[in-house]
Structure formats: structure tokens, C-alpha cells
Write a protein that holds these residues in place. Sequence first.
Motif, mmCIF file in Angstrom:
data_model
loop_
_atom_site.group_PDB
_atom_site.id
_atom_site.type_symbol
_atom_site.label_atom_id
_atom_site.label_comp_id
_atom_site.label_asym_id
_atom_site.label_seq_id
_atom_site.Cartn_x
_atom_site.Cartn_y
_atom_site.Cartn_z
ATOM 1 N N PHE A 210 97.790 5.041 57.130
ATOM 2 C CA PHE A 210 98.371 4.049 56.233
ATOM 3 C C PHE A 210 99.361 4.755 55.328
ATOM 4 O O PHE A 210 99.363 5.979 55.227
ATOM 5 C CB PHE A 210 97.315 3.288 55.420
ATOM 6 C CG PHE A 210 96.715 4.076 54.290
ATOM 7 C CD1 PHE A 210 97.240 4.011 53.005
ATOM 8 C CD2 PHE A 210 95.623 4.893 54.502
ATOM 9 C CE1 PHE A 210 96.692 4.746 51.970
ATOM 10 C CE2 PHE A 210 95.058 5.625 53.474
ATOM 11 C CZ PHE A 210 95.601 5.553 52.201
ATOM 12 N N THR A 211 100.204 3.988 54.687
ATOM 13 C CA THR A 211 101.208 4.538 53.778
ATOM 14 C C THR A 211 101.155 3.771 52.469
ATOM 15 O O THR A 211 101.185 2.540 52.467
ATOM 16 C CB THR A 211 102.623 4.430 54.390
ATOM 17 O OG1 THR A 211 102.636 5.121 55.643
ATOM 18 C CG2 THR A 211 103.677 5.026 53.470
ATOM 19 N N ALA A 212 101.065 4.511 51.371
ATOM 20 C CA ALA A 212 101.109 3.905 50.038
ATOM 21 C C ALA A 212 102.552 3.954 49.550
ATOM 22 O O ALA A 212 103.301 4.870 49.889
ATOM 23 C CB ALA A 212 100.204 4.670 49.080
ATOM 24 N N HIS A 213 102.922 2.963 48.760
ATOM 25 C CA HIS A 213 104.291 2.881 48.251
ATOM 26 C C HIS A 213 104.257 2.721 46.739
ATOM 27 O O HIS A 213 103.517 1.893 46.215
ATOM 28 C CB HIS A 213 105.024 1.682 48.855
ATOM 29 C CG HIS A 213 105.029 1.679 50.350
ATOM 30 N ND1 HIS A 213 105.926 2.394 51.095
ATOM 31 C CD2 HIS A 213 104.210 1.059 51.234
ATOM 32 C CE1 HIS A 213 105.676 2.208 52.381
ATOM 33 N NE2 HIS A 213 104.635 1.402 52.492
ATOM 34 N N SER B 37 103.327 0.265 41.884
ATOM 35 C CA SER B 37 103.019 0.235 43.311
ATOM 36 C C SER B 37 103.589 -1.048 43.898
ATOM 37 O O SER B 37 103.827 -2.029 43.183
ATOM 38 C CB SER B 37 101.507 0.324 43.550
ATOM 39 O OG SER B 37 100.832 -0.762 42.941
ATOM 40 N N ASP B 38 103.803 -1.031 45.203
ATOM 41 C CA ASP B 38 104.410 -2.195 45.839
ATOM 42 C C ASP B 38 103.534 -3.443 45.750
ATOM 43 O O ASP B 38 104.044 -4.560 45.773
ATOM 44 C CB ASP B 38 104.767 -1.907 47.300
ATOM 45 C CG ASP B 38 103.560 -1.628 48.181
ATOM 46 O OD1 ASP B 38 102.529 -1.145 47.659
ATOM 47 O OD2 ASP B 38 103.648 -1.871 49.399
ATOM 48 N N ASP B 39 102.216 -3.267 45.592
ATOM 49 C CA ASP B 39 101.319 -4.418 45.483
ATOM 50 C C ASP B 39 101.070 -4.829 44.030
ATOM 51 O O ASP B 39 100.345 -5.778 43.756
ATOM 52 C CB ASP B 39 99.989 -4.148 46.183
ATOM 53 C CG ASP B 39 99.224 -2.965 45.603
ATOM 54 O OD1 ASP B 39 99.683 -2.380 44.595
ATOM 55 O OD2 ASP B 39 98.175 -2.622 46.166
ATOM 56 N N GLY B 40 101.639 -4.076 43.079
ATOM 57 C CA GLY B 40 101.507 -4.412 41.669
ATOM 58 C C GLY B 40 100.213 -3.950 41.014
ATOM 59 O O GLY B 40 100.029 -4.158 39.821
ATOM 60 N N VAL B 41 99.308 -3.315 41.770
ATOM 61 C CA VAL B 41 98.053 -2.838 41.187
ATOM 62 C C VAL B 41 98.346 -1.779 40.121
ATOM 63 O O VAL B 41 97.731 -1.761 39.063
ATOM 64 C CB VAL B 41 97.102 -2.296 42.277
ATOM 65 C CG1 VAL B 41 95.907 -1.598 41.666
ATOM 66 C CG2 VAL B 41 96.653 -3.435 43.185
#
Length: 139
Positions: free
Chosen positions: A6-9, A22-26
Motif C-alpha cells: 500500500f502507499t500512504a500519501h 494526509s490525502d484522507d484528511g485523518v
Amino acid sequence: MSEVLFTAHATAEGGRDGRVKSDDGVIDLNVVMPNEKKDETGTNPEQLFAAAYAACYDGALNLVASKEKKDIESTLKADVSLMKDPEDGGFKIGVVLNIDIKGVTQEEAEALAQSAHQVCPYSKATRGNVDVQLNPKAV
């Protein structure tokens, strides 16, 4: 490159006086220098790295323990320091991992800590680049 699981952004703007998200806003945090702007709240790269390294190393520790059939409970405190680099006059980081392990002897805690340090992805990434001190303690 190895198979990607997987890749985190994450995106940073403004460096040490900006924001990370983070790309998911967390993760959506102000970035401030701890020694400056005492009226502002925020994080810094060292704090983010400490949290990430602690979580990753604790996962590796529990994996190693389970493979050795050890039933443990662990708490990991990572201290990441920003330091002057005397070699080039710039900066570098150093890490101290304080590892509390319940359910084993001190000798077993030390062996588990060393084994985890060999398999932890963050330990692998820092090996040879960052001074990392392990402080395992049976509790």
C-alpha cells in the motif's frame, strides 16, 4: 522496487512553518518549530516521525514475540531529537526507543528488542543514517 502493499500519501506546504495533510484528511495539522511561536499549536517533523517509528517498531516487536511464542504487552516511547551535525554544520536526527515489555525477563526483552530492530521497516530505513538507541526494559 519490491511489491508494493500500500502507499500512504501526505502533502506538506510551508515546511516547518506550514501544514501537513494526509490525502484522507485523518492527518491535518499545523507545523511549527517547538522553540519558536510558543503562542501557536502544531506538530513538527520530529514528532510525526517519533509517532510513526514507535507504531511501526511496536508492530515489529509484537510480530517477533508472537513468532517466538512469547505472550507480551508492550509500550513504545520514541524520542526523536533534532541535533546539529558537526560534520557539515547542518542538522541531523537521533532516535531513542524506550521499550517496555511485560511478560518476559530482562534478557528476553533485550533479545526481542534486537530482533525487532532487524525487521522493523523504520529501523531498516534509518540503519547507517540515523543513530538509534534501544532501551528495552522488562516490566
